[in-house]
Design a protein around this motif. Sequence first.
Motif, PDB file in Angstrom:
ATOM      1  N   ASN A 189      11.423  -5.766  52.229  1.00 38.83           N
ATOM      2  CA  ASN A 189      12.770  -6.177  52.620  1.00 38.83           C
ATOM      3  C   ASN A 189      13.809  -5.642  51.638  1.00 38.83           C
ATOM      4  N   GLN A 190      13.518  -5.700  50.337  1.00 36.94           N
ATOM      5  CA  GLN A 190      14.472  -5.193  49.354  1.00 36.94           C
ATOM      6  C   GLN A 190      14.690  -3.696  49.505  1.00 36.94           C
ATOM      7  N   GLN A 191      13.635  -2.954  49.801  1.00 39.24           N
ATOM      8  CA  GLN A 191      13.787  -1.515  50.022  1.00 39.24           C
ATOM      9  C   GLN A 191      14.623  -1.246  51.272  1.00 39.24           C
TER      10      GLN A 191
ATOM     11  N   ASP B  89      15.851 -15.211  42.866  1.00 38.31           N
ATOM     12  CA  ASP B  89      15.991 -13.947  43.600  1.00 38.31           C
ATOM     13  C   ASP B  89      17.364 -13.308  43.373  1.00 38.31           C
TER      14      ASP B  89
ATOM     15  N   ASN C 115      21.986  -7.413  46.037  1.00 43.46           N
ATOM     16  CA  ASN C 115      21.886  -6.291  46.972  1.00 43.46           C
ATOM     17  C   ASN C 115      22.255  -6.706  48.392  1.00 43.46           C
ATOM     18  N   ARG C 116      21.937  -7.938  48.776  1.00 45.19           N
ATOM     19  CA  ARG C 116      22.357  -8.432  50.097  1.00 45.19           C
ATOM     20  C   ARG C 116      23.867  -8.640  50.142  1.00 45.19           C
TER      21      ARG C 116
ATOM     22  N   ALA D 103      13.675  -8.461  38.828  1.00 45.64           N
ATOM     23  CA  ALA D 103      13.350  -8.689  40.236  1.00 45.64           C
ATOM     24  C   ALA D 103      13.108 -10.168  40.519  1.00 45.64           C
TER      25      ALA D 103
ATOM     26  N   GLU E  28      21.124   0.601  44.809  1.00 49.54           N
ATOM     27  CA  GLU E  28      20.929  -0.768  44.339  1.00 49.54           C
ATOM     28  C   GLU E  28      21.974  -1.134  43.305  1.00 49.54           C
TER      29      GLU E  28
ATOM     30  N   CYS F 229      18.244  -1.771  50.378  1.00 43.99           N
ATOM     31  CA  CYS F 229      18.728  -0.668  49.543  1.00 43.99           C
ATOM     32  C   CYS F 229      18.907   0.623  50.350  1.00 43.99           C
TER      33      CYS F 229
ATOM     34  N   LYS G  87      18.534 -10.594  41.922  1.00 43.18           N
ATOM     35  CA  LYS G  87      18.689  -9.171  42.240  1.00 43.18           C
ATOM     36  C   LYS G  87      18.739  -8.950  43.754  1.00 43.18           C
ATOM     37  N   ALA G  88      17.873  -9.621  44.490  1.00 41.19           N
ATOM     38  CA  ALA G  88      17.872  -9.497  45.953  1.00 41.19           C
ATOM     39  C   ALA G  88      19.190 -10.009  46.533  1.00 41.19           C
TER      40      ALA G  88
ATOM     41  N   VAL H 194       8.674 -11.787  45.404  1.00 40.21           N
ATOM     42  CA  VAL H 194       9.490 -10.621  45.717  1.00 40.21           C
ATOM     43  C   VAL H 194       8.997  -9.996  47.018  1.00 40.21           C
TER      44      VAL H 194
END
Length: 147
Positions: A12-14, A117, A123-124, A104, A92, A17, A119-120, A8
């Motif tokens: 980058n995920q933050q 991935d 969000n993308r 995650a 998110e 979001c 969840k990532a 994870v």
Amino acid sequence: MRKMGYKVDLVNQQAVCEANYFRLCKLLPGDTDDLRRIAVSQGNYQGILTLKVVERCKYTSVISLIHDAEWGEWAVTPLMSVRVYHDVQMAEVISVQKQRHFAAKYSYPNPHMFHPDEKAQLNRFLADWLAFCLEQGHLYEPVTLSS
């Protein structure tokens, strides 16, 4: 050689979001607007994105995103819920097609065949979708004819 597992990338995920939060604020501005319809078109593609606030609390909101388009029977119309965290300015994905609670990280294979991935990726996808609406969209206002 053994394949490295998915790690994870929290930074980058933050960032994704945070960008989604600001994109949503542009598409659904103000604290009192609970519904906004955005028409998008590109080439032969036409659709309407409906953003609806379904829950409004002091620090969070939940927004339902429904994309109506003439895709025929071969494709499912995307239905997504997004939790907006106003205090940290992040948004998110919390559900897609009524599937909730995404981890995650997933081992692969798994019973639902989620990507490691998942969840990532969701969000993308939201980031791409909102960016497309900001670039190509305009407010959808039905025309009413008066007699």
